[in-house]
Design a protein around this motif. Structure first.
Motif, PDB file in Angstrom:
ATOM      1  N   MET A   1       0.847  -1.166   0.000  1.00 51.92           N
ATOM      2  CA  MET A   1       0.000   0.000   0.000  1.00 51.92           C
ATOM      3  C   MET A   1       0.893   1.231   0.000  1.00 51.92           C
ATOM      4  SD  MET A   1      -3.215   0.533   2.585  1.00 51.92           S
ATOM      5  CE  MET A   1      -4.089  -0.978   2.367  1.00 51.92           C
ATOM      6  N   LYS A   2       0.537   2.204  -0.780  1.00 52.59           N
ATOM      7  CA  LYS A   2       1.336   3.415  -0.849  1.00 52.59           C
ATOM      8  C   LYS A   2       1.133   4.253   0.406  1.00 52.59           C
ATOM      9  CE  LYS A   2       1.747   3.715  -5.761  1.00 52.59           C
ATOM     10  NZ  LYS A   2       1.910   4.604  -6.865  1.00 52.59           N
ATOM     11  N   THR A   3       2.073   5.114   0.666  1.00 54.20           N
ATOM     12  CA  THR A   3       2.049   5.950   1.858  1.00 54.20           C
ATOM     13  C   THR A   3       0.787   6.793   1.938  1.00 54.20           C
ATOM     14  OG1 THR A   3       4.455   6.057   1.723  1.00 54.20           O
ATOM     15  CG2 THR A   3       3.396   7.613   3.188  1.00 54.20           C
ATOM     16  N   GLU A   4       0.355   7.326   0.816  1.00 54.32           N
ATOM     17  CA  GLU A   4      -0.842   8.180   0.812  1.00 54.32           C
ATOM     18  C   GLU A   4      -2.061   7.398   1.296  1.00 54.32           C
ATOM     19  OE1 GLU A   4      -0.975   9.048  -3.330  1.00 54.32           O
ATOM     20  OE2 GLU A   4       0.951  10.059  -3.277  1.00 54.32           O
ATOM     21  N   LYS A   5      -2.216   6.174   0.779  1.00 60.72           N
ATOM     22  CA  LYS A   5      -3.354   5.348   1.177  1.00 60.72           C
ATOM     23  C   LYS A   5      -3.266   4.974   2.650  1.00 60.72           C
ATOM     24  CE  LYS A   5      -4.400   3.235  -3.276  1.00 60.72           C
ATOM     25  NZ  LYS A   5      -4.499   1.970  -4.010  1.00 60.72           N
ATOM     26  N   LEU A   6      -2.053   4.684   3.102  1.00 70.47           N
ATOM     27  CA  LEU A   6      -1.873   4.337   4.511  1.00 70.47           C
ATOM     28  C   LEU A   6      -2.248   5.514   5.414  1.00 70.47           C
ATOM     29  CD1 LEU A   6       1.520   2.383   4.393  1.00 70.47           C
ATOM     30  CD2 LEU A   6      -0.741   1.445   4.868  1.00 70.47           C
ATOM     31  N   ASN A   7      -1.836   6.689   5.016  1.00 69.67           N
ATOM     32  CA  ASN A   7      -2.148   7.879   5.814  1.00 69.67           C
ATOM     33  C   ASN A   7      -3.646   8.154   5.868  1.00 69.67           C
ATOM     34  OD1 ASN A   7       0.474   8.471   6.591  1.00 69.67           O
ATOM     35  ND2 ASN A   7       0.881   9.660   4.744  1.00 69.67           N
ATOM     36  N   LYS A   8      -4.368   7.830   4.789  1.00 70.89           N
ATOM     37  CA  LYS A   8      -5.814   8.013   4.791  1.00 70.89           C
ATOM     38  C   LYS A   8      -6.505   6.958   5.653  1.00 70.89           C
ATOM     39  CE  LYS A   8      -6.132  10.173   0.243  1.00 70.89           C
ATOM     40  NZ  LYS A   8      -6.540   9.992  -1.142  1.00 70.89           N
ATOM     41  N   LYS A   9      -5.990   5.745   5.604  1.00 69.92           N
ATOM     42  CA  LYS A   9      -6.641   4.629   6.279  1.00 69.92           C
ATOM     43  C   LYS A   9      -6.328   4.580   7.782  1.00 69.92           C
ATOM     44  CE  LYS A   9      -7.564  -0.248   5.663  1.00 69.92           C
ATOM     45  NZ  LYS A   9      -7.376  -1.437   4.853  1.00 69.92           N
ATOM     46  N   TYR A  10      -5.111   4.978   8.173  1.00 72.06           N
ATOM     47  CA  TYR A  10      -4.689   4.851   9.571  1.00 72.06           C
ATOM     48  C   TYR A  10      -4.199   6.182  10.119  1.00 72.06           C
ATOM     49  CZ  TYR A  10      -4.524  -0.085   8.250  1.00 72.06           C
ATOM     50  OH  TYR A  10      -4.832  -1.341   7.796  1.00 72.06           O
ATOM     51  N   THR A  11      -4.292   6.312  11.444  1.00 74.15           N
ATOM     52  CA  THR A  11      -3.738   7.503  12.093  1.00 74.15           C
ATOM     53  C   THR A  11      -2.232   7.338  12.191  1.00 74.15           C
ATOM     54  OG1 THR A  11      -3.861   6.620  14.336  1.00 74.15           O
ATOM     55  CG2 THR A  11      -5.833   7.756  13.487  1.00 74.15           C
ATOM     56  N   ALA A  12      -1.544   8.424  12.459  1.00 75.53           N
ATOM     57  CA  ALA A  12      -0.083   8.374  12.591  1.00 75.53           C
ATOM     58  C   ALA A  12       0.319   7.439  13.737  1.00 75.53           C
ATOM     59  CB  ALA A  12       0.464   9.778  12.825  1.00 75.53           C
ATOM     60  N   SER A  13      -0.462   7.467  14.795  1.00 74.12           N
ATOM     61  CA  SER A  13      -0.178   6.603  15.946  1.00 74.12           C
ATOM     62  C   SER A  13      -0.321   5.131  15.576  1.00 74.12           C
ATOM     63  CB  SER A  13      -1.122   6.958  17.097  1.00 74.12           C
ATOM     64  OG  SER A  13      -0.904   6.102  18.182  1.00 74.12           O
ATOM     65  N   GLU A  14      -1.376   4.804  14.833  1.00 77.95           N
ATOM     66  CA  GLU A  14      -1.592   3.414  14.406  1.00 77.95           C
ATOM     67  C   GLU A  14      -0.468   2.948  13.479  1.00 77.95           C
ATOM     68  OE1 GLU A  14      -6.437   2.932  14.453  1.00 77.95           O
ATOM     69  OE2 GLU A  14      -5.499   3.950  12.738  1.00 77.95           O
ATOM     70  N   LEU A  15      -0.042   3.823  12.605  1.00 77.93           N
ATOM     71  CA  LEU A  15       1.065   3.481  11.707  1.00 77.93           C
ATOM     72  C   LEU A  15       2.345   3.231  12.494  1.00 77.93           C
ATOM     73  CD1 LEU A  15       0.459   5.983   8.773  1.00 77.93           C
ATOM     74  CD2 LEU A  15       0.245   3.494   8.694  1.00 77.93           C
ATOM     75  N   ALA A  16       2.599   4.080  13.458  1.00 81.68           N
ATOM     76  CA  ALA A  16       3.810   3.928  14.262  1.00 81.68           C
ATOM     77  C   ALA A  16       3.787   2.614  15.043  1.00 81.68           C
ATOM     78  CB  ALA A  16       3.961   5.102  15.218  1.00 81.68           C
ATOM     79  N   ASP A  17       2.623   2.214  15.516  1.00 78.47           N
ATOM     80  CA  ASP A  17       2.506   0.963  16.263  1.00 78.47           C
ATOM     81  C   ASP A  17       2.593  -0.268  15.368  1.00 78.47           C
ATOM     82  OD1 ASP A  17       2.230   2.288  18.642  1.00 78.47           O
ATOM     83  OD2 ASP A  17       0.032   2.162  18.683  1.00 78.47           O
ATOM     84  N   SER A  18       2.224  -0.136  14.116  1.00 81.14           N
ATOM     85  CA  SER A  18       2.092  -1.295  13.231  1.00 81.14           C
ATOM     86  C   SER A  18       3.254  -1.534  12.287  1.00 81.14           C
ATOM     87  CB  SER A  18       0.823  -1.147  12.388  1.00 81.14           C
ATOM     88  OG  SER A  18      -0.296  -1.003  13.203  1.00 81.14           O
ATOM     89  N   PHE A  19       4.045  -0.555  12.027  1.00 87.74           N
ATOM     90  CA  PHE A  19       5.076  -0.685  11.012  1.00 87.74           C
ATOM     91  C   PHE A  19       6.441  -0.305  11.544  1.00 87.74           C
ATOM     92  CE2 PHE A  19       1.189   0.034   8.628  1.00 87.74           C
ATOM     93  CZ  PHE A  19       1.267  -0.948   7.644  1.00 87.74           C
ATOM     94  N   VAL A  20       7.434  -0.855  10.896  1.00 87.70           N
ATOM     95  CA  VAL A  20       8.806  -0.428  11.128  1.00 87.70           C
ATOM     96  C   VAL A  20       9.205   0.349   9.883  1.00 87.70           C
ATOM     97  CG1 VAL A  20      11.194  -1.181  11.434  1.00 87.70           C
ATOM     98  CG2 VAL A  20       9.324  -2.453  12.521  1.00 87.70           C
TER      99      VAL A  20
END
Length: 174
Positions: A1-20
């Protein structure tokens, strides 16, 4: 998934918790990061108790056993005997002491370790109990079965010998 889609789908906090997220480091930064990681790992290892170290080694052996038992390949070096020797070395200086702890005659243990005899079910059960089920008896059993299967499949002499004893073979057209 591209960064733009990830940013729309998840909050910054959720991204930080889920990805390295990989950081782009130059060679000097990478060297410094490696050094910091080495120091941190060394510090953690120094704080481990003997019991924790033993547990980690037993778990490593268990995973090696289970991975090998699940694999399709047979390795002449990775026998039941090999893994049993490795297990004994984790805690004992002599086979005699181990044999005493599982109430097994030293000679029987020696035969098993030197591949002159396969272990009985009682030995396999005692191994599981000895490790307090950290390495279950079933894991030991699977190792033994892998070895037995290999010997059976590759025992042409047995098939030749037993062939003489079979009459009126089933005839099936496929």
């Amino acid at each position: 998934m591209k960064t733009e889609k990830l940013n729309k789908k998840y909050t910054a906090s959720e991204l930080a918790d889920s990805f390295v997220f990989r950081a782009k480091l130059d060679s000097k930064q990478k060297k410094e990061a490696d050094s910091q990681l080495t120091k941190a790992r060394k510090r953690v290892n120094e704080e481990l108790t003997n019991e924790q170290i033993l547990y980690a080694r037993i778990m490593k052996l268990r995973f090696q056993m289970e991975d090998y038992a699940k694999s399709d390949q047979f390795d002449q070096d990775l026998t039941f005997s090999y893994f049993l020797k490795s297990y004994i070395k984790l805690r004992y200086n002599t086979n005699k002491k181990f044999a005493g702890d599982i109430e097994l005659d030293e000679t029987e243990l020696s035969f098993i370790l030197n591949k002159h005899r396969l272990p009985s079910e009682k030995v396999i059960a005692r191994l599981g109990l000895h490790s307090n089920n950290t390495i279950p008896a079933l894991s030991w059993y699977r190792l033994l079965e892998k070895e037995r299967e290999h010997h059976f499949v590759n025992n042409d002499k047995l098939m030749e010998f037993e062939d003489k004893h079979v009459k009126n073979r089933l005839k099936v057209d496929l």
